[in-house]
Design an enzyme around this catalytic site. Sequence first.
Site, mmCIF file in Angstrom:
data_model
loop_
_atom_site.group_PDB
_atom_site.id
_atom_site.type_symbol
_atom_site.label_atom_id
_atom_site.label_comp_id
_atom_site.label_asym_id
_atom_site.label_seq_id
_atom_site.Cartn_x
_atom_site.Cartn_y
_atom_site.Cartn_z
ATOM 1 N N TRP A 156 0.835 -1.206 0.000
ATOM 2 C CA TRP A 156 0.000 0.000 0.000
ATOM 3 C C TRP A 156 0.868 1.254 0.000
ATOM 4 C CZ3 TRP A 156 -3.267 -2.616 -1.941
ATOM 5 C CH2 TRP A 156 -3.745 -3.805 -1.402
ATOM 6 N N ASP A 157 2.029 1.198 0.660
ATOM 7 C CA ASP A 157 2.974 2.316 0.573
ATOM 8 C C ASP A 157 3.433 2.528 -0.869
ATOM 9 O OD1 ASP A 157 3.125 3.236 3.198
ATOM 10 O OD2 ASP A 157 4.633 1.770 3.764
ATOM 11 N N VAL A 158 3.781 1.427 -1.535
ATOM 12 C CA VAL A 158 4.278 1.533 -2.909
ATOM 13 C C VAL A 158 3.180 2.068 -3.822
ATOM 14 C CG1 VAL A 158 5.124 0.208 -4.876
ATOM 15 C CG2 VAL A 158 6.003 -0.276 -2.585
#
Length: 428
Positions: A156-158
Amino acid sequence: MRIIEISSYVATPLSGMTLAQLGADVIRIESVGGAPDRTRWPLADSGTSLYWSGLNKGKRAIEVDLSSERGRRLVADLIVGGGRRGGIVISNSERNPDLTYEALRARRPDLIHVLLTGRRDGGTAVDYTVQAATGFPLVTGPEDAARPVNHLLPAWDVAAGLYLATGLLAAERHRLLTGEGQQVRVALEDVALATAGNLGYLAEAQLNSAPRERIGNYVYGTFGRDFTTADGERLMIVALTPRHWRGLLTATGLTDVVSALAAALGADFDEEAERYRHRALLGDLLASWFTTHTFPEAEAALRTTRVLWSKYRTFTDLAADGARLLRQNPLMAQVRQPGIGRHWAPGSPVVMAGEQSQPEVSPQVGQHTEEVLRTELALSTDDLAMLHENGVIRTHDDEHDDEHDDEHGDEQDAVQRTREVDHHGATC
């Protein structure tokens, strides 16, 4: 395009680096002493963060006391300045009232302010808590696992970092056409919810009475799983299409056996759903073939087909395979990062007009403080000396650490020089 980045951890630094690799001038703002993620693991022997260095390539960095009014005013001046190429900021914090969208827009109406939040309401969240809240860890891991399994990859960060970059480019395009600025907001939790919805997981949960089951390394809805060869190597095999499936059976000599099984079950294994429904039986048949053949034998058989497959490798295996994967891939090039030494690093995976951007080093704390303030804000030597004396800024000399250089440095320098001639950075 000039972008001021006030960020930490994964999503926002990745967003800034993505844009820097496409040609933007990204100026990273750090508090005195460096951002809190400067020491995040994994680390080099020197203590330099490999993680931080990997996510901040090609940026400029200045060191400012953001707790002081003068420091915040300097950063605000950088954000609102820069003429047509400026007025763009990426941030994952709204802590500083002088640096909010409202405060900055009052000084520059066409401001583009890109903000990452944890949740839509502004609440905090990180990738691992978002994972927990959105169901994925409960269908990840071995079939017999009883506890949730978080994914190692901060997906989700990426994804959020790339959404931030996409939103920024859309806002800049809008400003170019209309002269209007805007705020772009991306919530980490929304990225996970949107992905769960786009992939059908949320609709499935609403419409089907049975919850999705944990299936280990089987591929949901088709045929795919891992197999171990006689010599202990492990492969991932995926047969998405009837052609893949028939090729896999031909390679393993199981065509007649599986045809008889299909007749007995009344199944058509050319259908994905049927292959998935009977995955355990089919998987056991194939597993018995792989356990009686070595990896070279399996590789030779699979190479005659269009079956999708790959051998499992550790990160160490991947890094050690430099001759084939790293040296020959234009994505990768040698960099000499202070505090780390010489190593292979990626540029942008986006190839523009046939050109591959090359990786650059990541900045040290405060490396470009004087340069940026002198060129972007026209501060004099006396101005800079006063700011330094008052603790508003800090400056560091550029350091070079060659102690980790590979003993084949001359050869690698030649490789790097060749790539610099053959591959030029693309610009946005």
